[in-house]
Write a protein that holds these residues in place. Structure first.
Motif, mmCIF file in Angstrom:
data_model
loop_
_atom_site.group_PDB
_atom_site.id
_atom_site.type_symbol
_atom_site.label_atom_id
_atom_site.label_comp_id
_atom_site.label_asym_id
_atom_site.label_seq_id
_atom_site.Cartn_x
_atom_site.Cartn_y
_atom_site.Cartn_z
ATOM 1 N N SER A 26 1.324 25.243 51.422
ATOM 2 C CA SER A 26 0.637 25.236 52.717
ATOM 3 C C SER A 26 -0.023 23.908 53.050
ATOM 4 O O SER A 26 -0.337 23.658 54.214
ATOM 5 C CB SER A 26 -0.430 26.333 52.757
ATOM 6 N N ASN A 27 -0.218 23.048 52.048
ATOM 7 C CA ASN A 27 -0.946 21.809 52.304
ATOM 8 C C ASN A 27 0.015 20.679 52.646
ATOM 9 O O ASN A 27 0.748 20.187 51.787
ATOM 10 C CB ASN A 27 -1.783 21.430 51.078
ATOM 11 N N SER A 28 0.005 20.268 53.900
ATOM 12 C CA SER A 28 0.907 19.209 54.332
ATOM 13 C C SER A 28 0.540 17.859 53.724
ATOM 14 O O SER A 28 1.327 16.913 53.776
ATOM 15 C CB SER A 28 0.897 19.098 55.854
ATOM 16 N N ALA A 29 -0.654 17.776 53.103
ATOM 17 C CA ALA A 29 -1.073 16.531 52.453
ATOM 18 C C ALA A 29 -0.540 16.412 51.031
ATOM 19 O O ALA A 29 -0.736 15.390 50.377
ATOM 20 C CB ALA A 29 -2.598 16.444 52.428
ATOM 21 N N SER A 30 0.127 17.449 50.546
ATOM 22 C CA SER A 30 0.685 17.379 49.192
ATOM 23 C C SER A 30 1.837 16.390 49.153
ATOM 24 O O SER A 30 2.714 16.404 50.025
ATOM 25 C CB SER A 30 1.159 18.758 48.742
ATOM 26 N N ASP A 31 1.804 15.537 48.144
ATOM 27 C CA ASP A 31 2.849 14.520 48.053
ATOM 28 C C ASP A 31 3.572 14.532 46.712
ATOM 29 O O ASP A 31 4.406 13.669 46.442
ATOM 30 C CB ASP A 31 2.266 13.131 48.333
ATOM 31 N N TYR A 32 3.250 15.502 45.885
ATOM 32 C CA TYR A 32 3.903 15.592 44.575
ATOM 33 C C TYR A 32 4.105 17.052 44.250
ATOM 34 O O TYR A 32 3.186 17.867 44.400
ATOM 35 C CB TYR A 32 3.040 14.912 43.516
ATOM 36 N N PHE A 33 5.309 17.381 43.797
ATOM 37 C CA PHE A 33 5.662 18.761 43.498
ATOM 38 C C PHE A 33 6.387 18.812 42.166
ATOM 39 O O PHE A 33 7.138 17.896 41.814
ATOM 40 C CB PHE A 33 6.568 19.320 44.611
ATOM 41 N N ILE A 34 6.177 19.918 41.471
ATOM 42 C CA ILE A 34 6.710 19.975 40.115
ATOM 43 C C ILE A 34 7.069 21.420 39.780
ATOM 44 O O ILE A 34 6.418 22.358 40.265
ATOM 45 C CB ILE A 34 5.665 19.397 39.123
ATOM 46 N N TRP A 35 8.110 21.578 38.981
ATOM 47 C CA TRP A 35 8.514 22.894 38.505
ATOM 48 C C TRP A 35 8.307 22.966 36.997
ATOM 49 O O TRP A 35 8.658 22.043 36.261
ATOM 50 C CB TRP A 35 9.987 23.153 38.823
ATOM 51 N N TYR A 36 7.730 24.106 36.582
ATOM 52 C CA TYR A 36 7.543 24.375 35.168
ATOM 53 C C TYR A 36 8.252 25.670 34.793
ATOM 54 O O TYR A 36 8.353 26.598 35.587
ATOM 55 C CB TYR A 36 6.057 24.524 34.820
ATOM 56 N N LYS A 37 8.693 25.721 33.533
ATOM 57 C CA LYS A 37 9.288 26.920 32.951
ATOM 58 C C LYS A 37 8.348 27.415 31.863
ATOM 59 O O LYS A 37 7.879 26.628 31.040
ATOM 60 C CB LYS A 37 10.648 26.568 32.337
ATOM 61 N N GLN A 38 8.060 28.714 31.891
ATOM 62 C CA GLN A 38 7.199 29.272 30.865
ATOM 63 C C GLN A 38 7.885 30.442 30.190
ATOM 64 O O GLN A 38 8.106 31.495 30.798
ATOM 65 C CB GLN A 38 5.850 29.716 31.448
ATOM 66 N N GLU A 39 8.188 30.270 28.930
ATOM 67 C CA GLU A 39 8.759 31.343 28.127
ATOM 68 C C GLU A 39 7.622 32.171 27.547
ATOM 69 O O GLU A 39 6.488 31.704 27.413
ATOM 70 C CB GLU A 39 9.642 30.763 27.027
ATOM 71 N N SER A 40 7.939 33.390 27.182
ATOM 72 C CA SER A 40 6.923 34.319 26.713
ATOM 73 C C SER A 40 6.157 33.762 25.527
ATOM 74 O O SER A 40 6.750 33.326 24.540
ATOM 75 C CB SER A 40 7.590 35.645 26.329
ATOM 76 N N GLY A 41 4.834 33.768 25.624
ATOM 77 C CA GLY A 41 3.997 33.318 24.528
ATOM 78 C C GLY A 41 3.885 31.821 24.365
ATOM 79 O O GLY A 41 3.316 31.337 23.381
ATOM 80 N N LYS A 42 4.408 31.081 25.325
ATOM 81 C CA LYS A 42 4.377 29.625 25.221
ATOM 82 C C LYS A 42 3.694 29.009 26.433
ATOM 83 O O LYS A 42 3.486 29.658 27.449
ATOM 84 C CB LYS A 42 5.798 29.077 25.101
ATOM 85 N N GLY A 43 3.364 27.737 26.295
ATOM 86 C CA GLY A 43 2.807 27.009 27.414
ATOM 87 C C GLY A 43 3.892 26.575 28.380
ATOM 88 O O GLY A 43 5.063 26.540 28.038
ATOM 89 N N PRO A 44 3.509 26.258 29.618
ATOM 90 C CA PRO A 44 4.490 25.790 30.596
ATOM 91 C C PRO A 44 5.177 24.510 30.135
ATOM 92 O O PRO A 44 4.542 23.636 29.539
ATOM 93 C CB PRO A 44 3.640 25.539 31.846
#
Lengths: 112, 113
Positions: A26-44
């Motif tokens: 929703s924030n048009s001021a955002s200039d950086y985007f990232i995707w993370y994968k999180q498996e069960s019991g682990k960190g992103p």
């Protein structure tokens, strides 16, 4: 606060098919985007990122698309494998911010 | 490199008890963060630090304290544990500003009963 959301909370795909996970921001001021994968019991775990001066970025079997006009982000996974089963989070960072704002996640299940 | 290391992995607290969640990184990252993740939800920022001696509040800082005496360590303190603090806590670090790739630890699952 920020509003980073996903269109679908769960996604099931057949092994070998392509997966598309969507994310709205929703924030048009955002200039950086990232995707993370999180498996069960682990960190992103980092998958791929993109800055607002780009529309598309490709990695190994993954592609991120950014549509700033409609504030939409998507993650495409080619030839989805059982090891891709996980929760996927998108996150955004407004210009000058010192942190990321995360969405609620999409659970991807790969059917053998 | 071990990356970001968190201890303990699991902990059960009684209401009103206190504890410190430990976090250390060996990547010489300037920025460090603490997030909490409630079931079925995304990550919410508790506190962050842009360098040794500097800490700032995130979205949900109430009930927590942090310190950053060294570049490597960023402990999170719960003084009076409450059931609302039952969550999974993740520590993360990044080399530059927060709008860059974060490296996460494996998390601490905390239950307050």
């Amino acid at each position: 606060g920020e509003s980073v959301g996903l269109h679908l909370p769960t996604l099931s795909v057949q092994e070998g098919d392509n997966s598309i996970i969507n994310c709205a921001y929703s924030n048009s001021a955002s200039d950086y985007f990232i995707w993370y994968k999180q498996e069960s019991g682990k960190g992103p775990q980092f998958i791929i990122d993109i800055r607002s001066n780009m529309d598309k970025r490709q990695g190994q079997r993954v592609t991120v698309l950014l549509n700033k006009t409609v504030k939409h982000l998507s993650l495409q996974i080619a030839a989805t494998q059982p090891g891709d089963s996980a929760v996927y989070f998108c996150a955004e960072s407004p210009t000058g911010a010192n942190n990321l704002f995360f969405g609620t996640g999409t659970r991807l299940t790969v059917i053998p | 490199n071990a990356g970001v290391t968190q201890t303990p992995k699991f902990r059960i607290l009684k209401i009103g008890q206190s504890m410190t969640l430990q976090c250390t990184q060996d990547m010489n990252h300037n920025y460090m963060y603490w997030y909490r993740q409630d079931p079925g939800m995304g990550l919410k920022l508790i506190y962050y630090s842009v360098g040794a001696g500097i800490t700032d509040k995130g979205e949900v800082p109430n009930g927590y304290n942090v310190s950053r005496s060294t570049t490597e360590d960023f402990p999170l303190r719960l003084e009076l544990a409450a059931p609302s603090q039952t969550s999974v806590y993740f520590c993360a670090s990044s080399y530059g500003q927060g709008n860059e790739k974060l490296f996460f630890g494996s998390g601490t699952q905390l239950s307050v009963l």
